[in-house]
Design an enzyme around this catalytic site. Structure first.
Site, short mmCIF file in Angstrom:
data_model
loop_
_atom_site.label_atom_id
_atom_site.label_comp_id
_atom_site.label_asym_id
_atom_site.label_seq_id
_atom_site.Cartn_x
_atom_site.Cartn_y
_atom_site.Cartn_z
N ARG A 51 46.70 -27.58 -25.41
CA ARG A 51 46.94 -27.50 -26.69
C ARG A 51 46.86 -28.88 -27.51
NH1 ARG A 51 49.86 -22.19 -26.81
NH2 ARG A 51 49.85 -21.72 -28.99
N LYS A 100 43.65 -14.88 -27.40
CA LYS A 100 43.55 -15.58 -26.04
C LYS A 100 44.37 -14.66 -25.07
CE LYS A 100 45.85 -19.20 -27.62
NZ LYS A 100 46.09 -18.56 -29.07
N ARG A 107 51.45 -7.93 -35.34
CA ARG A 107 51.70 -7.90 -33.94
C ARG A 107 52.98 -7.40 -33.52
NH1 ARG A 107 50.12 -12.55 -30.01
NH2 ARG A 107 51.81 -13.81 -31.47
N ARG A 148 57.83 -10.79 -32.64
CA ARG A 148 58.09 -12.13 -32.04
C ARG A 148 58.76 -12.90 -33.20
NH1 ARG A 148 53.14 -14.56 -28.62
NH2 ARG A 148 53.55 -16.23 -29.77
N ARG A 158 52.63 -22.71 -37.35
CA ARG A 158 51.82 -22.83 -36.39
C ARG A 158 50.34 -22.93 -36.74
NH1 ARG A 158 53.14 -17.08 -33.93
NH2 ARG A 158 51.44 -17.34 -32.55
P1 AP5 Z 1 46.62 -12.07 -28.94
O1 AP5 Z 1 45.86 -11.71 -27.88
O2 AP5 Z 1 48.27 -11.87 -28.66
O3 AP5 Z 1 46.52 -13.35 -29.50
P2 AP5 Z 1 46.97 -14.85 -29.03
O4 AP5 Z 1 45.60 -15.84 -29.29
O5 AP5 Z 1 47.29 -14.77 -27.55
O6 AP5 Z 1 48.07 -15.04 -29.73
P3 AP5 Z 1 49.44 -15.98 -29.64
O7 AP5 Z 1 50.28 -15.90 -30.79
O8 AP5 Z 1 50.23 -15.56 -28.54
O9 AP5 Z 1 49.02 -17.29 -29.37
P4 AP5 Z 1 49.75 -18.55 -29.73
O10 AP5 Z 1 48.87 -19.67 -29.08
O11 AP5 Z 1 50.04 -19.02 -30.91
O12 AP5 Z 1 51.06 -18.28 -28.84
P5 AP5 Z 1 51.65 -18.67 -27.33
O13 AP5 Z 1 52.12 -17.62 -27.15
O14 AP5 Z 1 50.39 -19.04 -26.54
O15 AP5 Z 1 46.41 -11.24 -30.15
C1 AP5 Z 1 47.15 -11.16 -31.69
C2 AP5 Z 1 47.24 -9.91 -32.05
O16 AP5 Z 1 45.95 -9.45 -32.50
C3 AP5 Z 1 47.59 -8.74 -31.15
O17 AP5 Z 1 48.48 -7.80 -32.12
C4 AP5 Z 1 46.42 -8.07 -30.82
O18 AP5 Z 1 46.61 -6.52 -30.38
C5 AP5 Z 1 45.38 -8.31 -31.97
N1 AP5 Z 1 44.15 -8.73 -31.52
C6 AP5 Z 1 43.65 -9.36 -30.40
N2 AP5 Z 1 42.10 -9.37 -30.35
C7 AP5 Z 1 41.92 -8.61 -31.53
C8 AP5 Z 1 40.63 -8.36 -32.18
N3 AP5 Z 1 39.47 -8.69 -31.59
N4 AP5 Z 1 40.50 -7.56 -33.17
C9 AP5 Z 1 41.92 -6.92 -33.82
N5 AP5 Z 1 43.05 -7.38 -33.46
C10 AP5 Z 1 42.88 -8.18 -32.17
O19 AP5 Z 1 52.69 -19.80 -27.83
C11 AP5 Z 1 53.95 -19.64 -28.33
C12 AP5 Z 1 54.69 -20.88 -28.33
O20 AP5 Z 1 54.87 -21.31 -27.02
C13 AP5 Z 1 53.83 -22.05 -28.83
O21 AP5 Z 1 54.11 -21.91 -30.55
C14 AP5 Z 1 54.72 -23.41 -28.49
O22 AP5 Z 1 55.77 -23.46 -29.05
C15 AP5 Z 1 54.88 -22.79 -27.08
N6 AP5 Z 1 53.49 -23.40 -26.24
C16 AP5 Z 1 52.87 -22.59 -25.56
N7 AP5 Z 1 51.75 -23.48 -24.81
C17 AP5 Z 1 52.01 -24.58 -25.08
C18 AP5 Z 1 51.75 -25.79 -24.90
N8 AP5 Z 1 50.31 -25.79 -24.13
N9 AP5 Z 1 51.86 -26.94 -25.21
C19 AP5 Z 1 53.16 -26.86 -25.94
N10 AP5 Z 1 53.79 -25.68 -26.68
C20 AP5 Z 1 53.49 -24.45 -26.15
#
Ligand code: AP5
Length: 220
Positions: free
Chosen positions: A90, A13, A129, A162, A173
């Site tokens: 979410r 994402k 990552r 992270r 997660r």
């Molecule tokens: P990346 O692009 O970083 O993936 P992502 O989907 O953004 O992963 P996140 O872990 O950031 O998402 P998440 O939803 O768990 O966490 P968030 O930060 O939103 O890619 C991942 C890896 O794969 C990278 O190394 C990249 O290089 C690689 N990659 C990407 N695409 C690829 C491809 N096509 N092929 C190969 N490799 C690839 O949230 C963190 C925390 O915040 C949550 O757990 C929660 O506690 C809180 N939070 C955030 N939003 C909310 C909400 N709306 N409500 C409540 N709590 C929330």
């Protein structure tokens, strides 16, 4: 252009939101990045959010919704004509709150882009990552390594893992995603907004598929 990116932890994402925001000149809003910013700056919101993030749990809806409403109301969003939301909504209540926020401004979503990736691949991506704590650039030990091991290509800072990318928290997660977030797929499908893209392809191919999926919406 008002878009939501949906997908499991590590689906890409953040990677894709950056590319789409650049492609359409719209604002990238990541709730994960906003919470990490607050945590790293020791704000009250950051201290609260970190109690949930560190364990892989969701931050309570009311807190998250208020933060997003404030962000969407900022002038750059209106000036650039839209946003791509990464990590929000979410939960179904967050999705309902988002509809309410937009309706109050006579707006609606153009599309919800679901990046579909099998869990085994997600796990490999998360555990490998590495991120730059200084400029937030994102790497992967195998799929997108930095030029110098463990060092950011952009600013030279030492890369970190992270806290919530450690194997035990990753499993939490995944469970939280299945229980609380995956119902949004059916929610947005019913509203006719959902477009599904295969996120297991290389990043550039995923970007092209997402852009094409939104193109379909625009032509509808
Ligand atoms: P990346 O692009 O970083 O993936 P992502 O989907 O953004 O992963 P996140 O872990 O950031 O998402 P998440 O939803 O768990 O966490 P968030 O930060 O939103 O890619 C991942 C890896 O794969 C990278 O190394 C990249 O290089 C690689 N990659 C990407 N695409 C690829 C491809 N096509 N092929 C190969 N490799 C690839 O949230 C963190 C925390 O915040 C949550 O757990 C929660 O506690 C809180 N939070 C955030 N939003 C909310 C909400 N709306 N409500 C409540 N709590 C929330």
């Amino acid at each position: 252009m008002r878009l939501v990116l949906l997908g499991g932890p590590g689906a890409g994402k953040g990677t894709q939101a950056k590319a789409l925001a650049q492609h359409w000149h719209i604002v990238h809003i990541s709730t994960g990045d906003l919470f990490r910013y607050h945590r790293d700056h020791g704000t009250e919101l950051g201290v609260l959010a970190n109690q949930y993030m560190a364990q892989g749990q969701l931050v309570p809806d009311e807190v998250t919704q208020k933060m997003v409403e404030d962000r969407i109301g900022q002038s750059d969003v209106a000036a650039q004509g839209g946003f791509v939301l990464d990590g929000f909504p979410r939960t179904v209540p967050q999705a309902q709150a988002l509809s309410g926020m937009l309706a109050s401004q006579h707006q609606q979503l153009d599309a919800v882009l679901y990046i579909s990736v099998p869990e085994e691949i997600l796990e490999e991506r998360l555990v490998g990552r590495r991120v730059c704590p200084q400029c937030q650039a994102n790497y992967h030990v195998t799929f997108h390594p930095p030029q110098v091991v463990d060092t950011c290509d952009v600013c030279g800072t030492a890369l970190i893992q992270r806290e919530d990318d450690r194997p035990h928290t990753v499993q939490t997660r995944f469970r939280v995603y299945q229980e609380q977030t995956s119902p949004l797929i059916a929610f947005y499908e019913k509203l006719g907004l959902l477009r599904t893209v295969d996120g297991s392809q290389p990043p550039e191919k995923v970007t092209r598929a997402l852009a094409a999926a939104v193109g379909t919406v625009a032509d509808d």
